[in-house]
Write an enzyme that holds these catalytic residues in place. Sequence first.
Site, PDB file in Angstrom:
ATOM      1  N   HIS A   9      -6.939  -3.816   3.051  1.00 23.55           N
ATOM      2  CA  HIS A   9      -5.692  -4.077   2.013  1.00 23.55           C
ATOM      3  C   HIS A   9      -6.007  -4.885   1.025  1.00 23.55           C
ATOM      4  CE1 HIS A   9      -2.036  -4.807  -0.009  1.00 23.55           C
ATOM      5  NE2 HIS A   9      -1.455  -3.674   0.287  1.00 23.55           N
ATOM      6  N   GLU A  16      -4.759   2.721  -3.246  1.00 24.52           N
ATOM      7  CA  GLU A  16      -3.775   1.530  -3.497  1.00 24.52           C
ATOM      8  C   GLU A  16      -4.397   0.891  -4.904  1.00 24.52           C
ATOM      9  OE1 GLU A  16      -0.633   0.705  -0.330  1.00 24.52           O
ATOM     10  OE2 GLU A  16      -2.208  -0.902  -0.601  1.00 24.52           O
TER      11      GLU A  16
HETATM   12  O1  LIG Z   1       0.657  -2.742  -0.884  1.00 24.74           O
HETATM   13  C1  LIG Z   1       1.543  -1.878  -0.849  1.00 24.74           C
HETATM   14  C2  LIG Z   1       1.447  -1.122   0.575  1.00 24.74           C
HETATM   15  O2  LIG Z   1       0.608  -1.586   1.431  1.00 24.74           O
HETATM   16  C3  LIG Z   1       2.491  -1.428  -1.673  1.00 24.74           C
HETATM   17  O3  LIG Z   1       3.221  -2.676  -2.065  1.00 24.74           O
HETATM   18  P1  LIG Z   1       4.378  -2.408  -3.252  1.00 24.74           P
HETATM   19  O4  LIG Z   1       4.893  -1.234  -3.019  1.00 24.74           O
HETATM   20  O5  LIG Z   1       5.368  -3.631  -2.704  1.00 24.74           O
HETATM   21  O6  LIG Z   1       3.598  -2.767  -4.471  1.00 24.74           O
END
Ligand SMILES: O=C(CO)COP(=O)(O)O
Length: 273
Positions: free
Chosen positions: A99, A173
């Site tokens: 992550h 992401e």
């Molecule tokens: O990092 C995330 C899921 O792993 C997303 O987080 P947010 O939706 O709070 O930005």
Amino acid sequence: MAPRLLGVSLKMYFGHERALGWCRDIAALAREHPAVRSGAVELAVMPSYLAVPEALAILDGVAVVGGQDLAAADKGAFTGEVSGAELAEIGCRVVEVGHAERRALFGETDAVVRAKTAAALRHGLTPFLCVGETDRPDDPANAADACVRQVDDALGDAADDSDGGAPIVVAYEPRWAIGAPEPAEPAYIRAVCSVLRAHVRGLTAHPGSRVVYGGSARPGLLTAVADDVDGLFLGRFAHDPAALAAILDEAHALDAQDGSADPTAAHPTASSR
Ligand SMILES: O=C(CO)COP(=O)(O)O
């Protein structure tokens, strides 16, 4: 059509009791919701480690549960670490790897992500392999190229270590969209995810792999990007069970449009530990 995948990471937002209460609310919602009951949606929940055992029990039959991280090593003198072996032993089926917060705040390098991806696959855990560009580029094609490189790099140790054949979940992401007020624009997400999806579908060692989008994902987004993603990876905007219910409603409506709903289908996560 394969079920849409909705993952939720609780990160470290909740204390223990609130996390378990949230799991109970989500279990009640999921047991009743037609998108889950029909198998149109598969739910995956990553609470903090301490909540994982009880989350497994609470969400049994309606969601898979996993860790937000795992150790690269399987056992030994690694104070503070939790191994993929232990996560699998207690019934986890998924685990986050790489992550953006692990990379940025805890110094996880590409080599660490590679080793953790291999460890997840070695223990039968489906990695939610998080990739994404740090800064917002002008052209989504550049972001897609960077993400494809990250995926291939992360799988670099897996081919030798895994039996092969196990799917992965790529969580696209973009770091600039995590913790933001709004997600990336749907057109941008679609442009990146369509390239990533074509790439992961070509991973012959990992058939059935999927691509989800995360980064301030919220109600309304799934409908806007559905043609090019296999689901969402939710953070803050899943804290309110009503928001998750709204996203399940969207998935149900999309499934009806696909015409593929099979109300008699068993839920893919329905097998017990
Ligand atoms: O990092 C995330 C899921 O792993 C997303 O987080 P947010 O939706 O709070 O930005």
